[in-house]
Design a protein around this motif. Structure first.
Motif, PDB file in Angstrom:
ATOM      1  N   GLU A   1      -7.380   7.284   3.869  1.00 30.96           N
ATOM      2  CA  GLU A   1      -6.159   7.068   3.804  1.00 30.96           C
ATOM      3  C   GLU A   1      -5.780   5.958   2.834  1.00 30.96           C
ATOM      4  OE1 GLU A   1      -2.996   4.338   5.408  1.00 30.96           O
ATOM      5  OE2 GLU A   1      -4.700   3.869   4.793  1.00 30.96           O
TER       6      GLU A   1
ATOM      7  N   TYR B   1      -4.987   7.934  -0.258  1.00 33.10           N
ATOM      8  CA  TYR B   1      -3.818   8.870  -0.190  1.00 33.10           C
ATOM      9  C   TYR B   1      -2.731   8.058  -0.473  1.00 33.10           C
ATOM     10  CZ  TYR B   1      -0.426  11.918   2.013  1.00 33.10           C
ATOM     11  OH  TYR B   1       0.756  12.466   2.317  1.00 33.10           O
ATOM     12  N   THR B   2      -2.732   6.765   0.086  1.00 32.98           N
ATOM     13  CA  THR B   2      -1.417   6.057  -0.208  1.00 32.98           C
ATOM     14  C   THR B   2      -1.621   4.879  -1.224  1.00 32.98           C
ATOM     15  OG1 THR B   2      -2.367   4.499   1.642  1.00 32.98           O
ATOM     16  CG2 THR B   2      -1.191   6.142   2.538  1.00 32.98           C
TER      17      THR B   2
ATOM     18  N   LYS C   1       0.195   7.625  -6.297  1.00 28.95           N
ATOM     19  CA  LYS C   1       1.158   7.963  -6.353  1.00 28.95           C
ATOM     20  C   LYS C   1       2.057   8.097  -7.807  1.00 28.95           C
ATOM     21  CE  LYS C   1       2.378   5.220  -2.764  1.00 28.95           C
ATOM     22  NZ  LYS C   1       2.997   4.525  -1.762  1.00 28.95           N
TER      23      LYS C   1
END
Length: 260
Positions: free
Chosen positions: A104, A107-108, A113
């Motif tokens: 997680e 991913y975040t 990003k």
């Protein structure tokens, strides 16, 4: 010569491209979650492994020196066996939970990003991230209780160890050795009608010289330290998951603002 210079230029560009790619990949690593995962795995392994062996040693000391009748400590034996099974479950759960939180975090993380400009947040993703925040806070509070509970056997063994040290002091030679006792019945470990229930004088000295006593004592200390390390890891997880959830909320607002 021109061909050679062009080849060198292409090779240097390829090396520069590989270097920039490696820097971007390293920038996408959630270091807080990675450190927390390593600390969590280490703490849980120490707590579960040392705690399991220490409980077995404690039961051996109790059966050999403080409670000779099996029925007197039958309930305690069942409780210790239950705790050992719980330890297996804790180790398995936190192994999976640590991997999930690390995934997680990958991913975040904001660096990831930046690498993936098409990254989009969804309501489901934000709910999952919020669930991890809530669950990590609950686990952190639970492990604070586990840390406090793991300090209890350390305190009991420390009292026995300090009594053993007092027996070897010069002052103890001036008193009656049989008056120096350790009574485990006062801690509620075994009932008051258990026999003998306490160890005095030479019997206590024999316990102090056994390998089970010192091994269990040091293993309880290590298990308590492992529980403390797990608490610290969960605190780091709390900060990381809270930050990730905040970033997801900010990203969702950004998507809403730029949608029109």
């Amino acid at each position: 010569m021109e061909t050679t210079s062009e080849e060198n230029r292409e090779q240097s560009q390829e090396k520069k491209g590989c270097f920039e790619c490696c820097i971007k990949c390293l920038g996408g690593v959630p270091y807080a979650s990675l450190v927390a995962t390593i600390l969590c795995f280490s703490g849980v392994a120490l707590f579960c492994g040392c705690g399991h062996v220490a409980l077995t040693g404690s039961l051996t000391i109790l059966e050999n020196h403080f409670s000779k009748v099996t029925s007197d400590h039958a309930m305690l034996t069942d409780v210790i066996q239950l705790m050992q099974y719980v330890i297996y479950g804790i180790a398995s759960f936190f192994f999976l939970y640590g991997i999930i939180l690390l995934a997680e975090g990958f991913y975040t993380t904001s660096a990831v990003k930046e690498l993936h400009s098409e990254f989009k947040t969804t309501i489901c993703g934000r709910c999952i991230s919020g669930m991890f925040v809530f669950l990590t806070y609950i686990l952190g509070i639970a492990w604070l209780a586990v840390f406090g509970f793991s300090a209890v056997p350390v305190f009991l063994f420390y009292n026995m160890w300090s009594t053993c040290v007092a027996m070897r002091s010069p002052v103890a030679n001036l008193t009656n050795m049989d008056s120096i006792c350790v009574d485990v019945r006062q801690y509620g470990i075994i009932p008051w009608n258990a026999t003998p229930g306490k160890a005095c004088g030479s019997a206590l000295g024999d316990i102090c010289n056994t390998s089970e006593f010192y091994l269990s004592y040091h293993l309880y200390i290590i298990a308590c330290a492992g529980a403390g390390a797990t608490v610290i890891a969960l605190l780091i997880y709390m900060m990381a998951t809270t930050y990730n959830f905040a970033v997801l909320k900010f990203k969702s607002r950004e998507d809403c603002c730029t949608k029109f």
